[in-house]
Design an enzyme around this catalytic site. Structure first.
Site, PDB file in Angstrom:
ATOM      1  N   SER A 177       0.851  -1.191   0.000  1.00 52.85           N
ATOM      2  CA  SER A 177       0.000   0.000   0.000  1.00 52.85           C
ATOM      3  C   SER A 177       0.887   1.241   0.000  1.00 52.85           C
ATOM      4  CB  SER A 177      -0.885  -0.001   1.254  1.00 52.85           C
ATOM      5  OG  SER A 177      -1.409   1.299   1.434  1.00 52.85           O
ATOM      6  N   HIS A 220      -1.177  -1.748  -3.904  1.00 48.62           N
ATOM      7  CA  HIS A 220      -2.517  -1.506  -3.392  1.00 48.62           C
ATOM      8  C   HIS A 220      -2.650   0.003  -3.258  1.00 48.62           C
ATOM      9  CE1 HIS A 220      -5.965  -2.464  -0.618  1.00 48.62           C
ATOM     10  NE2 HIS A 220      -5.628  -1.287  -0.119  1.00 48.62           N
ATOM     11  N   ASP A 263      -4.927   3.171  -2.285  1.00 45.30           N
ATOM     12  CA  ASP A 263      -6.086   3.551  -1.476  1.00 45.30           C
ATOM     13  C   ASP A 263      -6.653   4.885  -1.935  1.00 45.30           C
ATOM     14  OD1 ASP A 263      -6.295   1.453   0.564  1.00 45.30           O
ATOM     15  OD2 ASP A 263      -4.269   2.082   1.087  1.00 45.30           O
ATOM     16  N   MET A 292      -9.485   7.688  -1.309  1.00 44.25           N
ATOM     17  CA  MET A 292     -10.415   8.165  -0.273  1.00 44.25           C
ATOM     18  C   MET A 292     -11.018   9.497  -0.698  1.00 44.25           C
ATOM     19  SD  MET A 292      -8.241   7.250   3.099  1.00 44.25           S
ATOM     20  CE  MET A 292      -7.235   5.763   3.200  1.00 44.25           C
ATOM     21  N   HIS A 305      -8.242   0.289  -4.243  1.00 43.63           N
ATOM     22  CA  HIS A 305      -9.172   0.083  -3.129  1.00 43.63           C
ATOM     23  C   HIS A 305      -9.919   1.396  -2.965  1.00 43.63           C
ATOM     24  CE1 HIS A 305      -9.654  -0.519   1.528  1.00 43.63           C
ATOM     25  NE2 HIS A 305     -10.812  -0.605   0.876  1.00 43.63           N
ATOM     26  N   MET A 330     -12.308   3.767  -1.329  1.00 47.90           N
ATOM     27  CA  MET A 330     -13.084   4.094  -0.130  1.00 47.90           C
ATOM     28  C   MET A 330     -13.832   5.373  -0.453  1.00 47.90           C
ATOM     29  SD  MET A 330     -10.095   3.011   2.478  1.00 47.90           S
ATOM     30  CE  MET A 330      -8.942   2.971   1.132  1.00 47.90           C
ATOM     31  N   MET A 337     -11.414  -5.859   5.768  1.00 47.82           N
ATOM     32  CA  MET A 337     -10.711  -4.790   6.482  1.00 47.82           C
ATOM     33  C   MET A 337     -10.526  -5.191   7.935  1.00 47.82           C
ATOM     34  SD  MET A 337     -10.594  -1.537   4.556  1.00 47.82           S
ATOM     35  CE  MET A 337      -9.326  -1.331   5.691  1.00 47.82           C
ATOM     36  N   ASP A 364      -6.609  -6.340   4.761  1.00 47.91           N
ATOM     37  CA  ASP A 364      -6.093  -4.967   4.700  1.00 47.91           C
ATOM     38  C   ASP A 364      -6.239  -4.303   6.061  1.00 47.91           C
ATOM     39  OD1 ASP A 364      -5.277  -2.448   3.922  1.00 47.91           O
ATOM     40  OD2 ASP A 364      -6.999  -2.035   2.619  1.00 47.91           O
TER      41      ASP A 364
END
Ligand code: DX5
Ligand code: ZN
Length: 332
Positions: free
Chosen positions: A11, A36, A38, A40, A69, A71, A141, A180
Site C-alpha cells: 500500500s 494496493h 487507497d 479516499m 481500493h 473508499m 478490512m 487490509d
C-alpha cells in the site's frame, strides 16, 4: 515471482506522496508482488488521498499489477476513470448505496479486470451474498478504513478470513481473499493460517530506515508458515503458479478433454510431453492444470479420464490395424 503461496500488495498510502514514482520503483525492486492504491473521498472515510490521475501516473512506472481500493461513496460515478487509468483490479465497499453495487461490479468485469468488494470491520460477510457470482476478490478490512498505521483487529480476521473464501467458490482459479489493515510481521502468520491470498502491507514498509525487502520477505514467509501448519497438515503450500499433469492422451483426445475441463472454468495447458509414442509417430500430450485445482479436477473428471484412456487404446489398435506403426521422428 516469489515461490510459496502468500503475496504482498504494497500500500502506497504512507509512502512519500511528493515522489510516488520513486516509491513505486523502490517497492518493486524490494520484491513487492503488486501495489494496493487507497482512494479516499473525505466522505466515505474521514480522509482524502488521490484520484485516477495518480494511478495513471504510476502505471508506466511499474510492471506490477495495480489494485485500487476505493473508499468512496460513489464508485459508479468514477469507475470508468479508474479503469481508464490502468488498474488491474478494482475493489470498492459493500457499504455504499446498494443501487451502485451491481452496475459497478459489471463495469469492472466487462473491462476484463478483477472486481472486488470490501467489508468494514463491523459489516458482516453476508452483505456480500447478493453479489457472490460477480466477485473475483473479497477484501476484509482489519482496521476502520481511512488511515494507515492502526492496530490489527484479530477477532475480525478470525471471524471473516476463512469464511470469505465461500463467497468465491464459483471461481476455482484466480479468486483472492485480501486482508487490509495492520498486517505486518506480528500478524502475518495468523492471517496466513486463515488462508488469505493477498496481504496488504502499508505503514511498516515506509518507516524511515526500515529494510523494506526484508519486511516483505518476512511477511510472505510467515504467512506461508501459518498456512502450512494451520491449514495444510504441515505440508509446504503449493506455489501459486505451479501446474500438474492431469492426463496424457493422443492429441485429438487431449484436445477434446481439455475443452471439457476448461468449460468448468479451469485453465489447461497442453504440452507435448515426453511420455509414450503413439503408432502415428506422435507422443501423447500432457494436460496440465493449476496444482491448486487438482482435487477439484479429480472430483469432476476422474471418470471421464478413464473413458478417454480406453478410447486412446481403442484408437491405437485401430490405427495399427489400418496403417501399421509409423516410427517416431529420429533425432540426430
Ligand atoms: C486503510 C487502507 C490500508 C492502509 C493499510 O484504510 O485501506 O490499505 O494502507 O495500512 P497499514 O498496513 O498501516 O494498516
Ligand atoms: Zn486499502
Amino acid at each position: 515471482m516469489a515461490g510459496g503461496r502468500a503475496r504482498v500488495a504494497v500500500s502506497i498510502l504512507d509512502a512519500d506522496h511528493s515522489n510516488m514514482a520513486h516509491a513505486v520503483r523502490r517497492a518493486e525492486r524490494e520484491g513487492a508482488d503488486r501495489f494496493h492504491v487507497d482512494i479516499m473521498d473525505g466522505h466515505f472515510v474521514p480522509n482524502l488521498t488521490f484520484g485516477p490521475k495518480m494511478i495513471a501516473g504510476i502505471r508506466p512506472r511499474t510492471e506490477l499489477p495495480l489494485d485500487a481500493h476505493l473508499m468512496i461513496s460513489n464508485p459508479l460515478q468514477f469507475v470508468d476513470e479508474f479503469l481508464g487509468a490502468g488498474c488491474d483490479s478494482i475493489t470498492f465497499h459493500v457499504e455504499v448505496d446498494p443501487a451502485q453495487i451491481e452496475p459497478t461490479l459489471l463495469a469492472i468485469r466487462n473491462a476484463g479486470r478483477a472486481a472486488g468488494l470490501a467489508v468494514k470491520p463491523n459489516t458482516p460477510l453476508t452483505a456480500l451474498e447478493p453479489y457472490r457470482e460477480l466477485l473475483d476478490i473479497v477484501l476484509v478490512m482489519t482496521v476502520e478504513p481511512g488511515f494507515g498505521g492502526q492496530s490489527f483487529m484479530k477477532d475480525v480476521a478470525a471471524e471473516k478470513l476463512l469464511a470469505a473464501r465461500d463467497y468465491l467458490s464459483h471461481k476455482p482459479v484466480g479468486a483472492e481473499v485480501h486482508v487490509d489493515g495492520g498486517v505486518n510481521r506480528e500478524t502475518a502468520e495468523f492471517v496466513g493460517g486463515l488462508g488469505v491470498d493477498i496481504l496488504v502491507v502499508g505503514s511498516v514498509l515506509w518507516i524511515k530506515g526500515r529494510d523494506m525487502g526484508r519486511e516483505i520477505r518476512l511477511v510472505r514467509a510467515l504467512a506461508d508458515e501459518g498456512y502450512q501448519y494451520r491449514l495444510n497438515d504441515g505440508k509446504p503450500p503449493i506455489p501459486r503458479d505451479a501446474m500438474v499433469t492431469f492426463a496424457q492422451l493422443p492429441k485429438h483426445l487431449a484436445w477434446r478433454f481439455m475443452a471439457e475441463i476448461e468449460r468448468g472454468g479451469i485453465p489447461v495447458i497442453p504440452l507435448r510431453g515426453n511420455g509414450r509414442y503413439n503408432p502415428d509417430g506422435v507422443r501423447d500430450y500432457d494436460l496440465l492444470v493449476p496444482a491448486s485445482t487438482e482435487p477439484l479436477v479429480r472430483e469432476r473428471h476422474d471418470t471421464a479420464r478413464a473413458g478417454y484412456e480406453r478410447d486412446a487404446d481403442a484408437w491405437r489398435q485401430a490405427f495399427v490395424a489400418e496403417h501399421g506403426v509409423i516410427p517416431p521422428p529420429s533425432h540426430p
